[in-house]
Scaffold this motif. Structure first.
Motif, mmCIF file in Angstrom:
data_model
loop_
_atom_site.group_PDB
_atom_site.id
_atom_site.type_symbol
_atom_site.label_atom_id
_atom_site.label_comp_id
_atom_site.label_asym_id
_atom_site.label_seq_id
_atom_site.Cartn_x
_atom_site.Cartn_y
_atom_site.Cartn_z
ATOM 1 N N VAL A 216 61.297 67.664 -32.201
ATOM 2 C CA VAL A 216 59.843 67.717 -32.427
ATOM 3 C C VAL A 216 59.333 66.327 -32.807
ATOM 4 O O VAL A 216 58.295 65.872 -32.294
ATOM 5 C CB VAL A 216 59.482 68.750 -33.517
ATOM 6 C CG1 VAL A 216 58.018 68.637 -33.932
ATOM 7 C CG2 VAL A 216 59.791 70.152 -33.049
ATOM 8 N N ILE A 217 60.055 65.635 -33.680
ATOM 9 C CA ILE A 217 59.657 64.282 -34.095
ATOM 10 C C ILE A 217 59.656 63.350 -32.891
ATOM 11 O O ILE A 217 58.704 62.592 -32.679
ATOM 12 C CB ILE A 217 60.596 63.770 -35.207
ATOM 13 C CG1 ILE A 217 60.391 64.582 -36.484
ATOM 14 C CG2 ILE A 217 60.365 62.276 -35.468
ATOM 15 C CD1 ILE A 217 61.452 64.366 -37.538
ATOM 16 N N GLN A 218 60.710 63.395 -32.087
ATOM 17 C CA GLN A 218 60.784 62.532 -30.907
ATOM 18 C C GLN A 218 59.667 62.862 -29.903
ATOM 19 O O GLN A 218 59.094 61.955 -29.305
ATOM 20 C CB GLN A 218 62.148 62.664 -30.235
ATOM 21 C CG GLN A 218 63.247 61.983 -31.023
ATOM 22 C CD GLN A 218 64.609 62.095 -30.350
ATOM 23 O OE1 GLN A 218 64.874 63.032 -29.600
ATOM 24 N NE2 GLN A 218 65.473 61.128 -30.638
ATOM 25 N N GLN B 175 57.503 77.194 -40.695
ATOM 26 C CA GLN B 175 57.789 76.442 -39.481
ATOM 27 C C GLN B 175 56.518 75.899 -38.817
ATOM 28 O O GLN B 175 56.485 74.754 -38.387
ATOM 29 C CB GLN B 175 58.563 77.342 -38.500
ATOM 30 C CG GLN B 175 59.115 76.623 -37.315
ATOM 31 C CD GLN B 175 60.231 75.665 -37.671
ATOM 32 O OE1 GLN B 175 60.846 75.752 -38.713
ATOM 33 N NE2 GLN B 175 60.474 74.710 -36.805
ATOM 34 N N GLU B 176 55.447 76.711 -38.748
ATOM 35 C CA GLU B 176 54.205 76.274 -38.112
ATOM 36 C C GLU B 176 53.598 75.100 -38.871
ATOM 37 O O GLU B 176 53.126 74.133 -38.277
ATOM 38 C CB GLU B 176 53.157 77.394 -38.047
ATOM 39 C CG GLU B 176 53.645 78.723 -37.535
ATOM 40 C CD GLU B 176 54.301 79.571 -38.612
ATOM 41 O OE1 GLU B 176 53.737 79.781 -39.696
ATOM 42 O OE2 GLU B 176 55.430 80.011 -38.348
ATOM 43 N N LYS B 177 53.593 75.207 -40.184
ATOM 44 C CA LYS B 177 53.046 74.134 -41.019
ATOM 45 C C LYS B 177 53.888 72.869 -40.907
ATOM 46 O O LYS B 177 53.363 71.765 -40.938
ATOM 47 C CB LYS B 177 52.967 74.579 -42.486
ATOM 48 C CG LYS B 177 52.031 75.707 -42.733
ATOM 49 C CD LYS B 177 50.635 75.202 -42.871
ATOM 50 C CE LYS B 177 49.729 76.352 -43.287
ATOM 51 N NZ LYS B 177 48.344 75.985 -43.210
ATOM 52 N N LEU B 178 55.198 73.049 -40.782
ATOM 53 C CA LEU B 178 56.100 71.905 -40.659
ATOM 54 C C LEU B 178 55.803 71.125 -39.384
ATOM 55 O O LEU B 178 55.720 69.893 -39.408
ATOM 56 C CB LEU B 178 57.554 72.368 -40.688
ATOM 57 C CG LEU B 178 58.614 71.287 -40.511
ATOM 58 C CD1 LEU B 178 58.496 70.224 -41.596
ATOM 59 C CD2 LEU B 178 60.002 71.898 -40.522
ATOM 60 N N GLN B 179 55.609 71.820 -38.272
ATOM 61 C CA GLN B 179 55.312 71.134 -37.019
ATOM 62 C C GLN B 179 53.957 70.437 -37.073
ATOM 63 O O GLN B 179 53.806 69.329 -36.562
ATOM 64 C CB GLN B 179 55.397 72.111 -35.855
ATOM 65 C CG GLN B 179 56.833 72.533 -35.592
ATOM 66 C CD GLN B 179 56.996 73.397 -34.368
ATOM 67 O OE1 GLN B 179 56.049 73.657 -33.648
ATOM 68 N NE2 GLN B 179 58.211 73.842 -34.132
ATOM 69 N N GLU B 180 52.983 71.052 -37.731
ATOM 70 C CA GLU B 180 51.679 70.410 -37.923
ATOM 71 C C GLU B 180 51.813 69.149 -38.778
ATOM 72 O O GLU B 180 51.201 68.120 -38.475
ATOM 73 C CB GLU B 180 50.700 71.370 -38.603
ATOM 74 C CG GLU B 180 50.219 72.494 -37.738
ATOM 75 C CD GLU B 180 49.351 73.479 -38.512
ATOM 76 O OE1 GLU B 180 48.839 73.132 -39.606
ATOM 77 O OE2 GLU B 180 49.212 74.616 -38.032
ATOM 78 N N ARG B 181 52.624 69.227 -39.841
ATOM 79 C CA ARG B 181 52.814 68.077 -40.722
ATOM 80 C C ARG B 181 53.526 66.939 -39.996
ATOM 81 O O ARG B 181 53.198 65.775 -40.188
ATOM 82 C CB ARG B 181 53.604 68.511 -41.959
ATOM 83 C CG ARG B 181 53.832 67.469 -43.025
ATOM 84 C CD ARG B 181 52.587 67.106 -43.818
ATOM 85 N NE ARG B 181 51.871 68.224 -44.356
ATOM 86 C CZ ARG B 181 52.102 68.806 -45.527
ATOM 87 N NH1 ARG B 181 53.047 68.364 -46.301
ATOM 88 N NH2 ARG B 181 51.367 69.829 -45.923
ATOM 89 N N GLY C 181 51.927 63.406 -39.518
ATOM 90 C CA GLY C 181 52.626 62.238 -40.047
ATOM 91 C C GLY C 181 52.896 61.184 -38.995
ATOM 92 O O GLY C 181 52.688 59.985 -39.240
ATOM 93 N N VAL C 182 53.318 61.600 -37.804
ATOM 94 C CA VAL C 182 53.591 60.637 -36.732
ATOM 95 C C VAL C 182 52.287 59.985 -36.267
ATOM 96 O O VAL C 182 52.252 58.781 -36.024
ATOM 97 C CB VAL C 182 54.356 61.322 -35.568
ATOM 98 C CG1 VAL C 182 54.435 60.402 -34.360
ATOM 99 C CG2 VAL C 182 55.751 61.729 -36.014
ATOM 100 N N ALA C 183 51.216 60.761 -36.182
ATOM 101 C CA ALA C 183 49.917 60.193 -35.789
ATOM 102 C C ALA C 183 49.454 59.148 -36.797
ATOM 103 O O ALA C 183 49.004 58.061 -36.413
ATOM 104 C CB ALA C 183 48.885 61.299 -35.654
#
Length: 183
Positions: A66-68, A164-170, A174-176
């Motif tokens: 997801v991060i990549q 999990q949903e909140k983690l992907q949003e975070r 964070g990357v943005a």
């Protein structure tokens, strides 16, 4: 109301939203001659996960993916294309998640009555654990593949949400924010 008033109000609201963000970007720096427009392609370095410290939390491969993906989205928005064969720019990603304790300080008033009991009780101020949470740090390093030199790096940290949903949003947020410091 004037057009300028609404523009100023909108800028103030945006500033407040950014300042209240749960993601903190830190330690971002670029090489003096770094210009992203010089690069056409990018690729990821291999991510090796290890737990050298017992306080580290293992990061699942799905979260690394997801991060990549979010990093790839940010670079593609800036005109680069992902490549697996000899890319111009290499992306090194580091992820650390630590288990932390939330504490509060016990504090005894200075005007409290002094008490001496038969058993010599001792009263001390101390930190009391009131909860536990995970704190995650993502570090991204962009490396010029031809010269093998670091051209840009940045780190972002945040509390890791449980859902999990909140983690992907975070992660996306964070990357943005991390790439908003990219010159």
């Amino acid at each position: 109301m004037s057009k300028y008033f609404f523009s100023a109000l909108w800028a103030l609201v945006c500033l407040l939203v950014i300042s209240c963000s749960p993601v903190k970007v830190m330690n971002h720096q670029a090489a003096p001659d770094f210009n992203l427009s010089r690069y056409r392609t990018f690729g990821f370095m291999d991510v090796t996960a290890g737990n050298s410290d017992s306080a580290n939390v293992r990061v699942p491969a799905e979260q690394i993916a997801v991060i990549q993906r979010e990093i790839a989205n940010q670079l593609e928005r800036r005109g680069l294309t992902q490549s697996t064969s000899n890319p111009d720019l290499l992306v090194n990603v580091g992820v650390v998640v630590l288990e932390k304790n939330q504490t509060r300080q016990t504090n005894f008033r200075t005007d409290a009555p002094y008490y001496t009991g038969q058993r010599r009780y001792s009263w001390r101020s101390q930190e009391v654990v009131v909860g536990q949470y995970k704190e995650g740090t993502i570090s991204v390093h962009l490396v010029d593949n031809a010269q093998n030199t670091l051209v840009w790096s940045a780190e972002a940290e945040s509390v890791v949400p449980e859902k999990q949903e909140k983690l992907q949003e975070r992660i996306a947020e964070g990357v943005a924010q991390l790439f908003s410091s990219l010159p």
